[in-house]
Design a protein around this motif. Structure first.
Motif, PDB file in Angstrom:
ATOM      1  N   PRO A  46      45.133  43.078  79.682  1.00  0.00           N
ATOM      2  CA  PRO A  46      44.948  42.084  78.614  1.00  0.00           C
ATOM      3  C   PRO A  46      45.669  42.472  77.315  1.00  0.00           C
ATOM      4  O   PRO A  46      46.175  41.604  76.615  1.00  0.00           O
ATOM      5  CB  PRO A  46      43.426  42.063  78.415  1.00  0.00           C
ATOM      6  CG  PRO A  46      42.876  42.489  79.732  1.00  0.00           C
ATOM      7  CD  PRO A  46      43.834  43.513  80.242  1.00  0.00           C
ATOM      8  N   TYR A  47      45.716  43.767  77.015  1.00  0.00           N
ATOM      9  CA  TYR A  47      46.412  44.217  75.812  1.00  0.00           C
ATOM     10  C   TYR A  47      47.913  43.985  75.937  1.00  0.00           C
ATOM     11  O   TYR A  47      48.584  43.582  74.971  1.00  0.00           O
ATOM     12  CB  TYR A  47      46.153  45.704  75.561  1.00  0.00           C
ATOM     13  CG  TYR A  47      44.768  46.039  75.071  1.00  0.00           C
ATOM     14  CD1 TYR A  47      43.738  45.100  75.113  1.00  0.00           C
ATOM     15  CD2 TYR A  47      44.468  47.305  74.556  1.00  0.00           C
ATOM     16  CE1 TYR A  47      42.471  45.407  74.665  1.00  0.00           C
ATOM     17  CE2 TYR A  47      43.196  47.625  74.106  1.00  0.00           C
ATOM     18  CZ  TYR A  47      42.206  46.672  74.163  1.00  0.00           C
ATOM     19  OH  TYR A  47      40.946  46.976  73.710  1.00  0.00           O
ATOM     20  N   ILE A  48      48.451  44.228  77.128  1.00  0.00           N
ATOM     21  CA  ILE A  48      49.884  44.022  77.357  1.00  0.00           C
ATOM     22  C   ILE A  48      50.219  42.537  77.229  1.00  0.00           C
ATOM     23  O   ILE A  48      51.243  42.166  76.634  1.00  0.00           O
ATOM     24  CB  ILE A  48      50.293  44.562  78.743  1.00  0.00           C
ATOM     25  CG1 ILE A  48      50.044  46.074  78.812  1.00  0.00           C
ATOM     26  CG2 ILE A  48      51.761  44.249  79.028  1.00  0.00           C
ATOM     27  CD1 ILE A  48      50.232  46.664  80.203  1.00  0.00           C
ATOM     28  N   ILE A  49      49.350  41.698  77.775  1.00  0.00           N
ATOM     29  CA  ILE A  49      49.552  40.254  77.663  1.00  0.00           C
ATOM     30  C   ILE A  49      49.510  39.834  76.198  1.00  0.00           C
ATOM     31  O   ILE A  49      50.333  39.030  75.739  1.00  0.00           O
ATOM     32  CB  ILE A  49      48.485  39.492  78.476  1.00  0.00           C
ATOM     33  CG1 ILE A  49      48.688  39.758  79.975  1.00  0.00           C
ATOM     34  CG2 ILE A  49      48.546  37.997  78.180  1.00  0.00           C
ATOM     35  CD1 ILE A  49      47.595  39.177  80.844  1.00  0.00           C
ATOM     36  N   PHE A  50      48.545  40.400  75.448  1.00  0.00           N
ATOM     37  CA  PHE A  50      48.506  40.115  74.018  1.00  0.00           C
ATOM     38  C   PHE A  50      49.821  40.512  73.362  1.00  0.00           C
ATOM     39  O   PHE A  50      50.364  39.768  72.544  1.00  0.00           O
ATOM     40  CB  PHE A  50      47.374  40.883  73.322  1.00  0.00           C
ATOM     41  CG  PHE A  50      47.626  41.051  71.847  1.00  0.00           C
ATOM     42  CD1 PHE A  50      47.430  39.994  70.980  1.00  0.00           C
ATOM     43  CD2 PHE A  50      48.120  42.251  71.345  1.00  0.00           C
ATOM     44  CE1 PHE A  50      47.713  40.129  69.617  1.00  0.00           C
ATOM     45  CE2 PHE A  50      48.407  42.397  69.996  1.00  0.00           C
ATOM     46  CZ  PHE A  50      48.203  41.330  69.131  1.00  0.00           C
ATOM     47  N   GLY A  51      50.334  41.702  73.703  1.00  0.00           N
ATOM     48  CA  GLY A  51      51.580  42.168  73.111  1.00  0.00           C
ATOM     49  C   GLY A  51      52.716  41.201  73.350  1.00  0.00           C
ATOM     50  O   GLY A  51      53.531  40.944  72.449  1.00  0.00           O
TER      51      GLY A  51
END
Length: 199
Positions: A161-166
């Protein structure tokens, strides 16, 4: 009740993100509307051009703080923390207090990144600093650093999810810099340097 709480927090993150830090500090402390000079932007870069570091630093910290607060409102749930950060960025970019206009979202995005992944934030901020140091173009540094965020997060094995946010945040920043990209290609982009208020 849970749904009501989430809606309230989403709106709160957006409203906090909407606070026009550059406009407030410029007007209250320096009797200047930074939207009338330089790039006409309310962010820390244009604030520096118009008013100097004594104004730009608190604007930068305030804008970054908005992003971090948006994330922390939803702590410790990772998915909702991302939603809070994105809401803060949306608020900064399309502020309810500025007729749904606003800044570029770089400092606010950095605040979100610091709250989610401090190491990734340090790496990307360092890249930003190096590019700005050697080119004097904050926009170029911001675009490159933002694009690196999901890559750095992936290399650090951050949660998906953090990578997608990035990736989403990078698209936000690039989209908000589309006019800067055109000026960079044309050699007409404003460098990060002080200007006189009549320019």
């Amino acid at each position: 009740m849970i749904t009501v709480k989430i809606v309230v927090l989403v709106l709160l993150a957006y409203v906090i993100g909407s606070i026009p830090t550059g406009l407030i500090i410029g007007k209250l402390c320096f009797h200047t509307d930074v939207r009338q000079y330089g790039s006409k932007n309310i962010g820390a870069t244009n604030t520096y051009r118009v008013l100097g570091m004594k104004a730009a630093l608190p604007v930068f910290l305030g804008d970054a703080g908005k992003g971090a607060i948006g994330v922390l409102l939803f702590s410790p749930n990772p998915e909702w923390m991302i939603v809070g950060g994105l809401c803060a960025m949306i608020g900064h970019n399309w502020s309810i207090f500025l007729g749904f206009s606003g800044g570029r979202g770089v400092a606010t995005g950095l605040g979100v990144l610091i709250a989610l992944s401090p190491i990734a934030a340090i790496i990307c901020f360092a890249v930003w600093g190096i590019i700005v140091k050697f080119t004097s173009y904050v926009s170029l540094g911001s675009i490159v650093a933002a694009t690196l965020v999901p890559i750095v997060m992936y290399c650090l094995s951050e949660p998906l999810p953090y990578i997608i946010f990035g990736a989403i945040a990078a698209l936000f920043v690039v989209f908000r810099h589309r006019e800067n990209i055109v000026r960079l290609l044309q050699g007409k982009e404003l460098a990060v340097k002080r200007i006189t208020k009549d320019k």
